[in-house]
Write an enzyme that holds these catalytic residues in place. Structure first.
Site, mmCIF file in Angstrom:
data_model
loop_
_atom_site.group_PDB
_atom_site.id
_atom_site.type_symbol
_atom_site.label_atom_id
_atom_site.label_comp_id
_atom_site.label_asym_id
_atom_site.label_seq_id
_atom_site.Cartn_x
_atom_site.Cartn_y
_atom_site.Cartn_z
ATOM 1 N N HIS A 129 73.891 -18.872 55.343
ATOM 2 C CA HIS A 129 75.311 -18.910 54.978
ATOM 3 C C HIS A 129 76.184 -18.370 56.103
ATOM 4 O O HIS A 129 75.706 -17.722 57.018
ATOM 5 C CB HIS A 129 75.559 -18.034 53.741
ATOM 6 C CG HIS A 129 74.906 -18.546 52.510
ATOM 7 N ND1 HIS A 129 75.622 -19.030 51.453
ATOM 8 C CD2 HIS A 129 73.601 -18.651 52.166
ATOM 9 C CE1 HIS A 129 74.783 -19.419 50.504
ATOM 10 N NE2 HIS A 129 73.552 -19.190 50.912
ATOM 11 N N GLU A 155 73.436 -14.063 55.963
ATOM 12 C CA GLU A 155 74.872 -14.221 56.231
ATOM 13 C C GLU A 155 75.014 -14.096 57.747
ATOM 14 O O GLU A 155 75.081 -13.001 58.293
ATOM 15 C CB GLU A 155 75.689 -13.147 55.508
ATOM 16 C CG GLU A 155 75.689 -13.266 54.005
ATOM 17 C CD GLU A 155 76.590 -14.372 53.473
ATOM 18 O OE1 GLU A 155 77.146 -15.160 54.258
ATOM 19 O OE2 GLU A 155 76.732 -14.446 52.239
#
Length: 116
Positions: A16, A81
């Protein structure tokens, strides 16, 4: 999760880009269902490779038992992330150094596999 669980995969990695209202937030973090075990080991290896290879701010390994992809998968699972799209410096790296992120994640996987 069902697709991953039925695939025969050894690990699950969700990749992500982070975002925050505060444009100064930056860096890489890797999420796990809980600390301890193979998922945390995988997360640490991937996190270290990204931080060191791309000179990212190290936001650490974080527990996120509320995330379905971490909770419902039967194999070690992490959510990476990579960087903040809301931060100019991080966004630049995402646009122009994407292959380096991919290579760092790959190296993190192979580092972890040696320790499993």
């Amino acid at each position: 999760c069902a697709t991953a669980n039925n695939s025969g995969a050894d690990i699950f990695i969700s990749i992500h880009c982070n975002s925050a209202a505060n444009a100064s937030a930056k860096g890489t973090e890797t999420l796990v269902y809980s600390t301890g075990g193979k998922a945390e080991l995988l997360a640490k290896c991937i996190q270290a490779q990204i931080v060191n290879s791309l000179n990212m701010v190290d936001r650490g390994i974080k527990e996120r038992p509320d995330l379905c992809v971490l909770r419902e998968t039967s194999m070690p699972a992490v959510l990476v992330e990579t960087a903040f799209i809301s931060n100019e410096e991080d966004a630049y790296k995402l646009m122009y150094r994407l292959k380096e992120f991919a290579n760092a994640i790959s190296r993190g996987i192979t580092d972890a596999e040696k320790l499993f």
